[in-house]
Design a protein around this motif. Sequence first.
Motif, PDB file in Angstrom:
ATOM      1  N   SER A  24       0.796  -1.227   0.000  1.00  0.00           N
ATOM      2  CA  SER A  24       0.000   0.000   0.000  1.00  0.00           C
ATOM      3  C   SER A  24       0.822   1.267   0.000  1.00  0.00           C
ATOM      4  N   GLU A  88      -8.842   4.793   0.781  1.00  0.00           N
ATOM      5  CA  GLU A  88      -9.691   3.602   0.849  1.00  0.00           C
ATOM      6  C   GLU A  88     -10.182   3.204  -0.541  1.00  0.00           C
ATOM      7  N   ARG A  92      -9.311  -0.468  -2.200  1.00  0.00           N
ATOM      8  CA  ARG A  92     -10.334  -1.432  -2.600  1.00  0.00           C
ATOM      9  C   ARG A  92     -10.239  -1.766  -4.086  1.00  0.00           C
ATOM     10  N   CYS A 126      -9.693  -2.630   5.976  1.00  0.00           N
ATOM     11  CA  CYS A 126      -9.823  -2.472   4.529  1.00  0.00           C
ATOM     12  C   CYS A 126      -8.685  -3.194   3.816  1.00  0.00           C
ATOM     13  N   GLU A 129      -9.198  -7.015   4.134  1.00  0.00           N
ATOM     14  CA  GLU A 129     -10.338  -7.455   3.315  1.00  0.00           C
ATOM     15  C   GLU A 129      -9.971  -7.433   1.835  1.00  0.00           C
ATOM     16  N   SER A 130      -9.298  -6.379   1.410  1.00  0.00           N
ATOM     17  CA  SER A 130      -8.981  -6.209  -0.011  1.00  0.00           C
ATOM     18  C   SER A 130      -8.006  -7.262  -0.507  1.00  0.00           C
TER      19      SER A 130
END
Length: 225
Positions: A24, A88, A92, A126, A129-130
């Motif tokens: 990220s 975010e 995603r 996030c 989950e992603s």
Amino acid sequence: MNSAMNTTTPLCLLFDCDGTLVDSEILLAEVMGEILPEFGLPFSARQYMDEFRGVRFQTIVQTLESRFQALEEGKFPQLEAGMRARMEARMRAELVSIPGMTAALEELSSHPKAVVSNGPERKIRCALESTELGHHFADRLFSAYTLNVWKPDPELYRKAAAAMGYAPQACVVIDDAAVGVEAGLAAGMHVIHLNHFPNEEVTPKGAIGIHHASELPAAIARLNL
């Protein structure tokens, strides 16, 4: 601390999130490079990668204010909310796990694990989950924003270890950023530095340097002898 310890209990693994579990950092760098100049603070993605990886967002803003100019009164919440929303959306749509990390986590399934991050809990969730990494950690997530202490303060890792029921010397910090490595060492824990930039960064004395997540299981096995 990098000496082996004799124990029959698997070491507790405390993972950083951004740049360690998930790729990220470049997304965050690009988002900051877009939004900070909109609020009058000169900034670039390259600057984030070179100087501010893993650093608390408010600290970055305060540093830039000291160099350039203060934000207009009351603008910080708007800036942070805008940054979080953009980040975010990018996560995603684009986020992937660090190469080799999914397989490493599977191989380390017998170890208790937690995520310990300078980011807000919503961002941690996030990210997991992603990238479909959440099942490795369940709700064992420790956010600096929840505990009100940020790396490089070692207390963030100490609080996570205590909540997991482990002494510091029975924990391994896995972190890619200097602030996290510093925090883990100061907390009296084993530290594995996932060094993505070996030509530019030196792994601090006392930490174990690896360059790819595939090296992680073997490094932890050596500590768990």
